[in-house]
Design an enzyme around this catalytic site. Structure first.
Site, PDB file in Angstrom:
ATOM      1  N   CYS A 180       0.826  -1.205   0.000  1.00  0.00           N
ATOM      2  CA  CYS A 180       0.000   0.000   0.000  1.00  0.00           C
ATOM      3  C   CYS A 180       0.867   1.264   0.000  1.00  0.00           C
ATOM      4  O   CYS A 180       2.020   1.244   0.425  1.00  0.00           O
ATOM      5  CB  CYS A 180      -0.909   0.022   1.219  1.00  0.00           C
ATOM      6  SG  CYS A 180      -2.118  -1.315   1.247  1.00  0.00           S
TER       7      CYS A 180
ATOM      8  N   GLU B  94       0.684   3.796   1.935  1.00  0.00           N
ATOM      9  CA  GLU B  94       1.104   4.176   3.282  1.00  0.00           C
ATOM     10  C   GLU B  94       2.385   3.443   3.685  1.00  0.00           C
ATOM     11  O   GLU B  94       3.284   4.036   4.273  1.00  0.00           O
ATOM     12  CB  GLU B  94      -0.001   3.878   4.307  1.00  0.00           C
ATOM     13  CG  GLU B  94      -1.254   4.692   4.097  1.00  0.00           C
ATOM     14  CD  GLU B  94      -2.320   3.996   3.264  1.00  0.00           C
ATOM     15  OE1 GLU B  94      -3.502   4.258   3.508  1.00  0.00           O
ATOM     16  OE2 GLU B  94      -1.963   3.197   2.374  1.00  0.00           O
TER      17      GLU B  94
ATOM     18  N   CYS C 130      -2.602  -1.472   6.901  1.00  0.00           N
ATOM     19  CA  CYS C 130      -1.978  -0.167   7.118  1.00  0.00           C
ATOM     20  C   CYS C 130      -2.287   0.363   8.507  1.00  0.00           C
ATOM     21  O   CYS C 130      -1.429   0.960   9.151  1.00  0.00           O
ATOM     22  CB  CYS C 130      -2.432   0.824   6.054  1.00  0.00           C
ATOM     23  SG  CYS C 130      -1.738   0.456   4.429  1.00  0.00           S
TER      24      CYS C 130
END
Length: 136
Positions: A58, A60, A96
């Site tokens: 991801c 993040e 995340c």
């Protein structure tokens, strides 16, 4: 859960995330579909995009990893974005949320509230009853 108001720096983070996504979006392949920006407590800003495929990561994760690789350890605010989402903001997925909880539980995360208003909340508040490492 304490909610924090959005300020001009937060709006700038959203724009930075959208900018890195626009620069790297690959329509039709979808390797890079989410942008991210993180503000460190010292004022430095890092940005990144997700890297998708069989074992993707991801935006993040990528962005926090870039900041940590540069020596950062104190984080203020993070946002993930996509130009087609409400207010351009994408809430962090479960993985995340756990990563943010473990690395920087007090980082503020920009999200949409239940009424579609942009707010910030601490990462620790996004994941109640989070797994915590046992320190022996």
């Amino acid at each position: 859960m304490k909610r924090y108001e959005i300020n001009d720096k937060d709006k700038e983070l959203i724009e930075i995330g959208l900018g890195v996504l626009k620069k790297n979006f690959d329509d039709g392949i979808y390797n890079h579909t989410v942008g991210c920006a993180v503000l460190c407590k010292n004022g430095n800003i890092y940005k990144g995009v997700n890297c998708d495929r069989i074992h993707g990561s991801c935006a993040e994760y990528i962005t926090i990893g870039m900041a940590i690789s540069a020596g950062e350890r104190e984080f203020d605010t993070i946002v993930a974005v996509h130009d087609k989402h409400l207010n351009f903001v994408v809430p962090p997925c479960g993985n995340c949320r756990q990563m943010l909880f473990e690395y920087c539980p007090d980082i503020k995360v920009i999200v949409n509230d239940e009424n579609g208003k942009l707010i910030k909340v601490k990462a620790r508040d996004l994941l109640p009853f989070a797994w915590q490492p046992v320190i022996c």
